[in-house]
Motif scaffolding. Sequence first.
Motif, PDB file in Angstrom:
ATOM      1  N   ASP A  49      57.413  56.009  58.438  1.00 45.45           N
ATOM      2  CA  ASP A  49      57.448  56.806  60.575  1.00 45.45           C
ATOM      3  C   ASP A  49      58.249  58.193  60.020  1.00 45.45           C
ATOM      4  O   ASP A  49      57.714  59.445  59.269  1.00 45.45           O
ATOM      5  CB  ASP A  49      58.659  55.996  60.155  1.00 45.45           C
ATOM      6  N   LEU A  50      58.188  58.480  61.395  1.00 45.21           N
ATOM      7  CA  LEU A  50      58.274  59.972  61.364  1.00 45.21           C
ATOM      8  C   LEU A  50      59.312  60.503  61.040  1.00 45.21           C
ATOM      9  O   LEU A  50      59.869  61.813  60.735  1.00 45.21           O
ATOM     10  CB  LEU A  50      59.141  59.654  63.475  1.00 45.21           C
ATOM     11  N   GLY A  51      60.493  59.543  60.086  1.00 45.80           N
ATOM     12  CA  GLY A  51      61.623  60.223  59.761  1.00 45.80           C
ATOM     13  C   GLY A  51      61.145  60.773  58.565  1.00 45.80           C
ATOM     14  O   GLY A  51      61.599  61.917  58.001  1.00 45.80           O
ATOM     15  N   HIS A  52      60.415  60.405  58.061  1.00 43.97           N
ATOM     16  CA  HIS A  52      59.488  61.181  56.495  1.00 43.97           C
ATOM     17  C   HIS A  52      58.753  62.058  56.822  1.00 43.97           C
ATOM     18  O   HIS A  52      58.945  62.914  56.464  1.00 43.97           O
ATOM     19  CB  HIS A  52      58.275  59.986  56.169  1.00 43.97           C
ATOM     20  N   LEU A  53      58.251  62.226  57.567  1.00 43.77           N
ATOM     21  CA  LEU A  53      57.741  63.395  58.034  1.00 43.77           C
ATOM     22  C   LEU A  53      58.968  64.298  58.554  1.00 43.77           C
ATOM     23  O   LEU A  53      58.414  65.789  58.097  1.00 43.77           O
ATOM     24  CB  LEU A  53      56.451  63.606  59.921  1.00 43.77           C
ATOM     25  N   GLU A  54      60.138  63.962  59.278  1.00 43.74           N
ATOM     26  CA  GLU A  54      60.472  65.116  59.487  1.00 43.74           C
ATOM     27  C   GLU A  54      61.463  65.160  58.521  1.00 43.74           C
ATOM     28  O   GLU A  54      61.459  66.813  58.586  1.00 43.74           O
ATOM     29  CB  GLU A  54      61.793  64.308  60.260  1.00 43.74           C
ATOM     30  N   ARG A  55      61.260  64.678  57.095  1.00 40.11           N
ATOM     31  CA  ARG A  55      61.555  65.561  55.730  1.00 40.11           C
ATOM     32  C   ARG A  55      61.249  66.119  55.284  1.00 40.11           C
ATOM     33  O   ARG A  55      61.311  67.451  54.221  1.00 40.11           O
ATOM     34  CB  ARG A  55      61.802  64.052  54.498  1.00 40.11           C
ATOM     35  N   LEU A  56      60.160  66.137  55.323  1.00 41.34           N
ATOM     36  CA  LEU A  56      58.513  67.371  54.910  1.00 41.34           C
ATOM     37  C   LEU A  56      58.758  68.377  55.426  1.00 41.34           C
ATOM     38  O   LEU A  56      58.260  68.883  55.372  1.00 41.34           O
ATOM     39  CB  LEU A  56      57.190  66.329  54.918  1.00 41.34           C
ATOM     40  N   ARG A  57      58.858  67.874  57.257  1.00 42.16           N
ATOM     41  CA  ARG A  57      59.004  69.155  57.735  1.00 42.16           C
ATOM     42  C   ARG A  57      60.241  70.030  57.227  1.00 42.16           C
ATOM     43  O   ARG A  57      60.416  71.702  56.789  1.00 42.16           O
ATOM     44  CB  ARG A  57      59.375  69.289  59.175  1.00 42.16           C
ATOM     45  N   ARG A  58      61.556  69.022  56.949  1.00 42.49           N
ATOM     46  CA  ARG A  58      63.109  70.221  56.692  1.00 42.49           C
ATOM     47  C   ARG A  58      62.756  71.124  54.849  1.00 42.49           C
ATOM     48  O   ARG A  58      63.308  72.082  54.881  1.00 42.49           O
ATOM     49  CB  ARG A  58      63.635  69.272  56.345  1.00 42.49           C
ATOM     50  N   ILE A  59      61.683  69.838  54.375  1.00 41.24           N
ATOM     51  CA  ILE A  59      61.095  70.890  53.132  1.00 41.24           C
ATOM     52  C   ILE A  59      60.559  72.220  53.671  1.00 41.24           C
ATOM     53  O   ILE A  59      61.040  72.894  52.642  1.00 41.24           O
ATOM     54  CB  ILE A  59      60.483  69.649  52.152  1.00 41.24           C
ATOM     55  N   LEU A  60      59.515  71.967  54.204  1.00 45.52           N
ATOM     56  CA  LEU A  60      58.687  73.320  54.331  1.00 45.52           C
ATOM     57  C   LEU A  60      59.363  74.148  54.723  1.00 45.52           C
ATOM     58  O   LEU A  60      59.262  75.256  54.711  1.00 45.52           O
ATOM     59  CB  LEU A  60      57.763  72.894  55.167  1.00 45.52           C
ATOM     60  N   HIS A  61      60.815  74.365  55.463  1.00 44.91           N
ATOM     61  CA  HIS A  61      61.471  74.801  56.310  1.00 44.91           C
ATOM     62  C   HIS A  61      62.612  75.783  55.051  1.00 44.91           C
ATOM     63  O   HIS A  61      62.298  77.081  55.543  1.00 44.91           O
ATOM     64  CB  HIS A  61      62.225  74.162  57.618  1.00 44.91           C
ATOM     65  N   ARG A  93      47.379  64.529  66.392  1.00 45.50           N
ATOM     66  CA  ARG A  93      47.382  65.790  66.645  1.00 45.50           C
ATOM     67  C   ARG A  93      47.802  66.702  65.496  1.00 45.50           C
ATOM     68  O   ARG A  93      48.446  67.789  65.583  1.00 45.50           O
ATOM     69  CB  ARG A  93      48.801  66.099  67.693  1.00 45.50           C
ATOM     70  N   GLY A  94      46.988  66.569  64.522  1.00 46.19           N
ATOM     71  CA  GLY A  94      47.198  66.836  63.387  1.00 46.19           C
ATOM     72  C   GLY A  94      48.431  67.746  62.543  1.00 46.19           C
ATOM     73  O   GLY A  94      48.009  69.059  62.028  1.00 46.19           O
ATOM     74  N   GLU A  95      49.510  67.073  62.995  1.00 46.82           N
ATOM     75  CA  GLU A  95      51.001  67.220  62.131  1.00 46.82           C
ATOM     76  C   GLU A  95      51.042  66.931  60.833  1.00 46.82           C
ATOM     77  O   GLU A  95      52.188  67.339  59.729  1.00 46.82           O
ATOM     78  CB  GLU A  95      51.905  66.839  63.592  1.00 46.82           C
ATOM     79  N   VAL A  96      50.119  66.066  60.642  1.00 45.61           N
ATOM     80  CA  VAL A  96      50.474  65.880  59.808  1.00 45.61           C
ATOM     81  C   VAL A  96      48.657  64.791  58.845  1.00 45.61           C
ATOM     82  O   VAL A  96      48.122  64.095  59.866  1.00 45.61           O
ATOM     83  CB  VAL A  96      51.353  64.554  59.562  1.00 45.61           C
ATOM     84  N   LEU A  97      48.773  64.667  57.365  1.00 49.42           N
ATOM     85  CA  LEU A  97      47.760  63.676  56.899  1.00 49.42           C
ATOM     86  C   LEU A  97      48.631  62.441  56.613  1.00 49.42           C
ATOM     87  O   LEU A  97      50.003  62.852  55.770  1.00 49.42           O
ATOM     88  CB  LEU A  97      47.221  64.759  55.907  1.00 49.42           C
TER      89      LEU A  97
END
Length: 108
Positions: A49-61, A93-97
């Motif tokens: 879910d979106l929580g997984h994407l947010e975690r990946l965004r945190r790693i990238l940050h 939207r191209g935010e995640v693969l």
Amino acid sequence: MPIQVTAGTVADPDSRTSLEADVVVHGAIGQDQGILLSVGEAKWQKVMDLGHLERLRRILHLLAARGVDTSHTTPACYSGAGFTPELRAAADRGEVLLVDLERLYRGS
């Protein structure tokens, strides 16, 4: 072109923990060790879910704060159980693969 696929961890000083990335892909563009192409998380029996994407965004940050060039990095979710509609919308939207079993074993 990918040159190396590994896993890794990044320290998160705010939460005093480490965040794990199951899939880290470097490519042969411009740098000695390659450019960071993707950071991903893999789940076999869990709908992502979106929580997984947010975690990946945190790693990238966190990586960007350390000086890693993340401008060409795509977050990726790998799941054997699928993805929520909200995560699929983020992919549209191209935010995640998103990589499901079909894509993993048969290609895109």
